[in-house]
Design an enzyme around this catalytic site. Structure first.
Site, short mmCIF file in Angstrom:
data_model
loop_
_atom_site.label_atom_id
_atom_site.label_comp_id
_atom_site.label_asym_id
_atom_site.label_seq_id
_atom_site.Cartn_x
_atom_site.Cartn_y
_atom_site.Cartn_z
N PRO A 183 0.81 -1.23 0.00
CA PRO A 183 0.00 0.00 0.00
C PRO A 183 0.85 1.28 0.00
O PRO A 183 0.40 2.33 -0.45
CB PRO A 183 -0.82 -0.11 1.28
CG PRO A 183 -0.93 -1.57 1.53
CD PRO A 183 0.38 -2.15 1.08
N LYS A 195 3.81 1.73 -1.66
CA LYS A 195 4.45 2.02 -2.95
C LYS A 195 4.14 0.95 -3.99
O LYS A 195 4.04 -0.23 -3.67
CB LYS A 195 5.96 2.18 -2.78
CG LYS A 195 6.64 1.01 -2.11
CD LYS A 195 8.11 1.31 -1.87
CE LYS A 195 8.72 0.21 -1.02
NZ LYS A 195 10.07 0.51 -0.57
N GLU A 225 -1.18 -6.25 -2.90
CA GLU A 225 -1.71 -5.18 -2.05
C GLU A 225 -1.89 -3.89 -2.85
O GLU A 225 -1.37 -2.83 -2.49
CB GLU A 225 -0.81 -4.96 -0.82
CG GLU A 225 -0.77 -6.19 0.08
CD GLU A 225 -0.04 -5.97 1.40
OE1 GLU A 225 0.82 -5.07 1.47
OE2 GLU A 225 -0.32 -6.71 2.37
N GLU A 267 -2.32 -13.31 2.96
CA GLU A 267 -1.12 -13.07 3.77
C GLU A 267 -1.55 -12.96 5.22
O GLU A 267 -2.50 -12.24 5.54
CB GLU A 267 -0.41 -11.77 3.39
CG GLU A 267 0.35 -11.82 2.10
CD GLU A 267 1.16 -10.55 1.85
OE1 GLU A 267 1.44 -9.79 2.80
OE2 GLU A 267 1.50 -10.30 0.68
N ASP A 274 11.93 -12.46 11.26
CA ASP A 274 12.51 -13.71 11.77
C ASP A 274 11.79 -14.19 13.04
O ASP A 274 11.75 -15.39 13.31
CB ASP A 274 14.02 -13.56 12.03
CG ASP A 274 14.36 -12.29 12.80
OD1 ASP A 274 14.41 -11.23 12.17
OD2 ASP A 274 14.57 -12.36 14.02
CA CA Z 1 15.28 -9.29 12.46
#
Ligand code: CA
Length: 657
Positions: A140, A142, A187, A286, A393
């Site tokens: 959203p 770019k 998106e 997603e 992560d």
């Molecule tokens: Ca990280």
């Protein structure tokens, strides 16, 4: 049926099974560590997707993945074992600078997508192709035009998008890749490939992309993909535009990150309207959730303990499981025509060295961070400035060294449930107020969030604290630590000002005491109920408050006041709080009386349950001789079942010096 028919049928069946993938996998059957609820109505073709776009760059950086037995193994196999059915991959047109350096984020061009798709095919995993129609991240924020389309007219751009889509898909088709779904952009909230006008986005670009998909993969579903379902009216507006320009598509897909995108209930409402109005399939394409607040690769994460997000689940392996099970449950049971869900980048873990500098080297060389410094050629203001490693992560399904978390099993086990004994996952913070003049008594029980995300009260033991120091340091809040059910517990203790009133929160009296200790009651009208009530959930402070209720109209009118003795001259303030409802006409105020004359008052109101209103008289002078009374006047005409309310926390404090 004759015997050779049966054998022929068995051969045919096994041929069908083999077509699903070359390597057979055994699905996981249980977990000893995570509670997984059984989710009803998960159809056999429900999509349990995993976006794995960064995987090739991670493996090139030296990252290894392991199976549940602790042996090095193919991550695609581990995912297939865990119930993943589809692999999603983003595709950028040309994520490289003119020297051939990758922008990062997996350097996901169509060649990378092909590599991922071939690996997925081995285990019978189908593909979702996510064309961004950009050379790097599209979201959203770019939707940049690919370099080579930069000076194109809209007609030229449309033709280029058609050709690019067609050629890319033909490349995959040549390798017999099983593509379930293709996305027209990522998106695309009002922009695509640098275009910001809906006619250009849909009529020129998307329509031509859809045409190419139908020509190469006629059986693949065509998806559009938007984000921010919480923005009122936005999705319906997008769907209207797509219909107006007559786009040929099958699936209206949404991102859903629990900490950004509103409630699941809202998501379901929004997608249901579109599914019903436009007869479309839907999908949560997603989603993700954190299993820890900790970062593991020296590159900050989008979600951490300090990020300002609404947190409905603890950041733990169980919390991650519960968050995603709720998403799956919503997809399977509350969204119309919903094909399934796709987890975003569930394996984007650390490249695994022990320093930022070494990680940085790998991110730069293999594109395994979210962006490399080379991205500045294309996106100087964002990626070119803030490039680095993985921002997710802590939302992976693998430990920093590549071992699968038990939560990964949810995709398979939610179909039948994996119900193990419940235990505390995390402890809710406690907040208490202690008058500087009172003893500090900490709660004996705290609320635990259990494995199934329910709440239970559990016993707590607090660490030692310095009561004298806390009482002598004045108004101040302390954070005390303890343990409950083996988990850390925290109690925020706010030391408040000396209160000159007795029994200020009605804690000294038994349940149903009409006139609280230290107080006078002027009963002007005959209410049905007027007494101290013991009910913690209805109290502003402690376990008790002063309660009133009457079923008859115009039967509530009283003053509850306290005569203050031995107060020295000075400036004071008085406050008292009330909540309630069904008041009808009401006249309520806090007051200060000197020699039985009201010298100050403050209007108050009751509205609805738990909406406490504080009446504060913020300063009045007292000469040390007059008779001082402070209190509350309540008069309600009542409506419906009659007026009711709760009074608590009367405070008389000194002002300044
Ligand atoms: Ca990280």
């Amino acid at each position: 049926m004759k015997k050779h028919y049966i054998i022929a049928a068995m051969i045919f069946l096994s041929a069908v099974l083999c077509a699903c993938g070359k390597t057979k996998v055994d699905k996981v059957t249980s977990s000893k560590e995570v509670f997984i609820p059984r989710i009803e109505n998960i159809k056999d073709d429900f999509i349990m997707g995993m976006d794995l776009s960064s995987i090739i760059s991670l493996e090139n950086s030296g990252v290894n993945f392991y199976n549940y037995e602790g042996e090095k193994d193919d991550i695609f196999k581990v995912l297939a074992q865990s119930g993943i059915s589809h692999i999603r991959v983003r595709v950028w047109n040309d994520p490289y600078d003119d020297q051939g350096h990758g922008y990062g984020g997996g350097n996901c061009d169509i060649q990378t997508a092909l590599k991922i798709a071939k690996r997925a095919k081995e285990y019978g995993l189908k593909m979702i192709i996510d064309f961004h129609y950009s050379d790097f991240w599209a979201d959203p924020g770019k939707q940049m035009c690919p370099k080579s389309w930069k000076n194109f007219t809209i007609e030229e751009k449309a033709e280029a998008l058609y050709n690019y889509t067609k050629e890319s898909l033909e490349l995959l088709k040549k390798e017999k890749i099983d593509i379930a779904m293709v996305q027209l952009g990522n998106e695309t909230n009002g922009a695509l490939a640098g275009e910001k006008v809906w006619m250009n986005i849909v009529y020129h670009l998307m329509v031509n992309g859809a045409k190419a998909i139908r020509e190469v993969y006629p059986k693949a579903l065509i998806a559009v993909h938007f984000a921010n379902p919480e923005k009122e009216g936005a999705y319906l507006d997008y769907a209207k535009k797509l219909a107006y320009y007559d786009l040929d598509y099958d699936v209206f897909a949404s991102s859903y990150y629990p900490y950004w995108h509103g409630s699941l209930e809202n998501l379901a409402n929004v997608l249901n309207t579109i599914a019903d109005t436009y007869d479309k399939k839907t999908m949560i394409i997603e989603t993700s959730y954190a299993y820890t607040a900790e970062d593991s690769d020296f590159s900050a994460n989008t979600i951490s303990e300090t990020s300002a997000v609404t947190k409905n689940y603890p950041y733990s392996i169980q919390g991650q499981t519960n968050a995603i099970c709720d998403v799956i449950d919503t997809a399977a049971n509350r969204i119309n025509n919903c094909l399934g869900i796709c987890y975003w980048e569930g394996a984007w873990i650390s490249v695994g060295t022990s320093s930022l500098a070494e990680n940085q080297k790998l991110w730069e060389e293999y594109g395994s961070g979210w962006a490399s410094s080379y991205a500045k050629a294309y996106d100087p203001d964002d990626a070119g400035k803030y490039y680095g490693g993985s921002a997710v992560d802590n939302q992976a399904f693998f430990t920093p060294d590549g071992h699968p978390l038990e939560s990964l099993k949810l995709f398979e086990l939610c179909k039948k449930g994996n119900e193990i004994p419940l235990k505390a996952e995390s402890i809710e913070d406690s907040h208490i107020e202690i008058d500087l003049n009172e003893n500090i008594i900490l709660p004996e029980k705290v609320k635990a969030i259990m494995s199934d995300n329910s709440k239970q009260e559990v016993a707590v033991s607090w660490d030692d604290f310095d009561e004298q120091e806390m009482k002598s340091n004045g108004v101040k809040t302390y954070k005390l630590h303890g343990f409950a059910d083996g988990k850390d517990a925290y109690c925020y203790v706010s030391m408040i000002e000396f209160n000159f009133l007795n029994n200020y929160s009605f804690e000294e009296d038994d349940n149903k005491t009409a006139v609280p200790t230290g107080w006078n009651l002027n009963r002007i009208k005959e209410s049905n109920e007027l007494y101290v009530e013991e009910k913690q959930t209805d109290s502003l402070n402690g376990n008790r408050h002063y309660h009133f209720w009457s079923k008859n109209p115009d039967s509530i009118e009283f003053e509850l006041e306290q005569k203050v003795e031995n107060l020295s001259a000075g400036k004071y303030k008085f406050a008292i709080s009330i909540m309630g409802g069904d008041a009808g006409r009401q006249e309520i105020y806090a007051y200060v009386k000197l020699n039985d004359q009201i010298i100050a008052k403050k209007e108050m109101k009751i509205s609805t349950y738990n909406n406490w209103d504080q009446g504060l008289i913020d300063a009045f002078d007292y000469n040390g001789n007059d008779e001082l009374k402070v209190g509350i006047y309540v008069k309600c005409s009542g409506e419906g079942n009659g007026a009711w309310g709760k009074i608590d926390n009367a405070l008389l404090n000194k002002v300044g010096e």
